[in-house]
Design a protein around this motif. Structure first.
Motif, PDB file in Angstrom:
ATOM      1  N   ALA A 149       0.811  -1.215   0.000  1.00  0.00           N
ATOM      2  CA  ALA A 149       0.000   0.000   0.000  1.00  0.00           C
ATOM      3  C   ALA A 149       0.847   1.268   0.000  1.00  0.00           C
ATOM      4  O   ALA A 149       0.379   2.323  -0.431  1.00  0.00           O
ATOM      5  CB  ALA A 149      -0.946  -0.002   1.194  1.00  0.00           C
ATOM      6  N   THR A 150       2.098   1.162   0.458  1.00  0.00           N
ATOM      7  CA  THR A 150       2.979   2.331   0.489  1.00  0.00           C
ATOM      8  C   THR A 150       4.156   2.205  -0.467  1.00  0.00           C
ATOM      9  O   THR A 150       5.142   2.935  -0.353  1.00  0.00           O
ATOM     10  CB  THR A 150       3.489   2.562   1.928  1.00  0.00           C
ATOM     11  OG1 THR A 150       4.065   1.345   2.438  1.00  0.00           O
ATOM     12  CG2 THR A 150       2.351   2.988   2.842  1.00  0.00           C
ATOM     13  N   ASN A 151       4.054   1.280  -1.421  1.00  0.00           N
ATOM     14  CA  ASN A 151       5.078   1.085  -2.445  1.00  0.00           C
ATOM     15  C   ASN A 151       4.491   1.476  -3.802  1.00  0.00           C
ATOM     16  O   ASN A 151       3.683   0.738  -4.360  1.00  0.00           O
ATOM     17  CB  ASN A 151       5.533  -0.379  -2.460  1.00  0.00           C
ATOM     18  CG  ASN A 151       6.463  -0.696  -3.627  1.00  0.00           C
ATOM     19  OD1 ASN A 151       6.969   0.187  -4.311  1.00  0.00           O
ATOM     20  ND2 ASN A 151       6.683  -1.987  -3.867  1.00  0.00           N
ATOM     21  N   PRO A 152       4.869   2.625  -4.358  1.00  0.00           N
ATOM     22  CA  PRO A 152       4.267   3.084  -5.615  1.00  0.00           C
ATOM     23  C   PRO A 152       4.426   2.120  -6.777  1.00  0.00           C
ATOM     24  O   PRO A 152       3.640   2.182  -7.731  1.00  0.00           O
ATOM     25  CB  PRO A 152       5.000   4.404  -5.889  1.00  0.00           C
ATOM     26  CG  PRO A 152       5.464   4.870  -4.546  1.00  0.00           C
ATOM     27  CD  PRO A 152       5.803   3.619  -3.798  1.00  0.00           C
ATOM     28  N   ALA A 153       5.411   1.232  -6.742  1.00  0.00           N
ATOM     29  CA  ALA A 153       5.607   0.277  -7.830  1.00  0.00           C
ATOM     30  C   ALA A 153       4.693  -0.934  -7.718  1.00  0.00           C
ATOM     31  O   ALA A 153       4.588  -1.725  -8.663  1.00  0.00           O
ATOM     32  CB  ALA A 153       7.061  -0.191  -7.865  1.00  0.00           C
ATOM     33  N   ALA A 154       4.027  -1.096  -6.578  1.00  0.00           N
ATOM     34  CA  ALA A 154       3.209  -2.291  -6.333  1.00  0.00           C
ATOM     35  C   ALA A 154       1.863  -2.192  -7.029  1.00  0.00           C
ATOM     36  O   ALA A 154       1.253  -1.118  -7.092  1.00  0.00           O
ATOM     37  CB  ALA A 154       3.005  -2.489  -4.838  1.00  0.00           C
TER      38      ALA A 154
END
Length: 376
Positions: free
Chosen positions: A173-178
């Motif tokens: 949720a806090t990883n823009p690449a996910a």
């Protein structure tokens, strides 16, 4: 000894999606070019290529697409996701022995828009005639057998499995690449997800993703002079257990175990001189949640059957801070290695504090592999 002779000097990836809209060859070329640029190297520097036997991109085709010259080392590793860390081990062996100086490891797949691994398919070269007719024809169905036995032997529940997913999705949720960026879940969400193969629910199963990841491996000495901080390969191991099968080893006396990961763990700790207590964060192959618990036990973070207590406690090391394959993307474990490099560099979206080594594992239930990465 191969420990600390080589390093990962560059990482590259495409976006992770459910429909890439381009060929797997193009995805591979994009990721490799990005990895070379990250390392400050040119395609003409590449003299070795390593990938999975399941990758559909021929090495010579990849070499043409990226503009590489002569190659002195070519290698492929089998057993699906179990190959993830082993491709790096192959690159280390080539670099350490002088067979090649710049080896690129890559994996590209359109697993959502193309071939979907979750469907029933007959693995080549395996006598599956005695269990496929019984419905054990998908990875989830096979792993469900192990999960059920694990629950019986150690008192684990589906909530214990769900906690693995909740943690992964919190990081994603806090990883823009996910893929699941901005979309955490609760344990109630896990409980409400549909059954795939009891006791596995939808949220116990990794994603199906399109994308590619590439890694540049060179000598540890040379890596110090390149563009970005490198991740030294303090240990690299591969292993298979006695009476190994795929994805459930029915021939073993103890079904609810992953002794192949034990084989890898002993090599990793022996090569590196580190132990479980030294690990800052662990990037564990999370194709199915029960296997995350079992890996923690085989790797020595806790005793057999105790992982369900560990993951619910403050003593558990951070696991899969990129969101793993449950939350970020399923690129056969290669995105986990890239995350480990970012953790060593200090550039991860969810950076884990400290200067300890980072542990990475590959697919379990099959012959598997692992790495320990540390700062130069």
């Amino acid at each position: 000894m191969i420990a600390r002779t080589a390093a990962i000097a560059g990482i590259g990836a495409t976006e992770f999606s459910k429909d890439s809209g381009r060929s797997e060859l193009r995805l591979a070329a994009e990721a490799i070019r990005a990895a070379l640029d990250d390392a400050g190297l040119r395609p003409s520097d590449v003299d070795g290529l390593v990938t999975f036997t399941m990758d559909d991109n021929a090495e010579i085709a990849v070499a043409r697409e990226i503009g590489a010259g002569e190659l002195t080392f070519l290698s492929r590793i089998g057993y699906g996701g179990g190959a993830a860390c082993a491709v790096v081990q192959q690159a280390v062996l080539a670099v350490a022995t002088g067979i090649a100086s710049t080896v690129v490891c890559y994996r590209a797949l359109n697993e959502r828009s193309g071939r979907r691994f979750g469907q029933a398919t007959l693995p080549p070269g395996l006598d599956a005639s005695w269990h496929y007719p019984m419905g054990l024809a998908t990875p989830a169905a096979m792993v469900a057998m192990v999960a059920r036995r694990y629950m019986h032997d150690y008192g684990a529940t589906t909530d214990d499995f769900g906690r693995v997913t909740v943690s992964a999705r919190r990081y994603a949720a806090t990883n823009p690449a996910a893929w699941f960026f901005g979309r955490p879940i609760t344990l109630d969400d896990h409980r409400a997800s549909r059954w795939i193969a009891e006791p596995l629910r939808l949220l116990d199963c990794c994603q199906e993703s399109d994308g590619a990841v590439a890694l540049v491996v060179t000598s540890a000495e040379r890596a110090c002079d390149l563009r970005r901080p490198s991740a030294v390969i303090s240990a690299a191991a591969q292993g298979s257990g006695t009476d190994q099968f795929v994805m459930t080893s029915y021939y073993r006396d103890e079904v609810a175990a992953l002794p192949e990961m034990g084989v890898v763990a002993r090599q990793l700790w022996g090569q590196s001189g580190f132990g479980p207590g030294d690990v800052r964060t662990a990037v564990l192959y999370d194709h199915f949640t029960p296997y995350v618990l079992m890996q923690l036990e085989e790797l020595g973070f806790c005793g057999r059957g105790e992982a369900r207590h560990l993951i619910a406690s403050a003593d558990c090391p951070p696991i899969n801070p990129n969101g793993g394959q449950l939350g970020e993307a399923y690129i056969h474990g290669m995105n986990g290695i890239a995350e480990a490099v970012r953790q060593v560099r200090g550039t991860a979206a969810n950076q884990v504090p400290g200067d300890g080594p980072v542990l990475v594992t590959a697919g379990t239930g099959v012959p598997t592999s692992g790495l320990i990465l540390s700062a130069a």
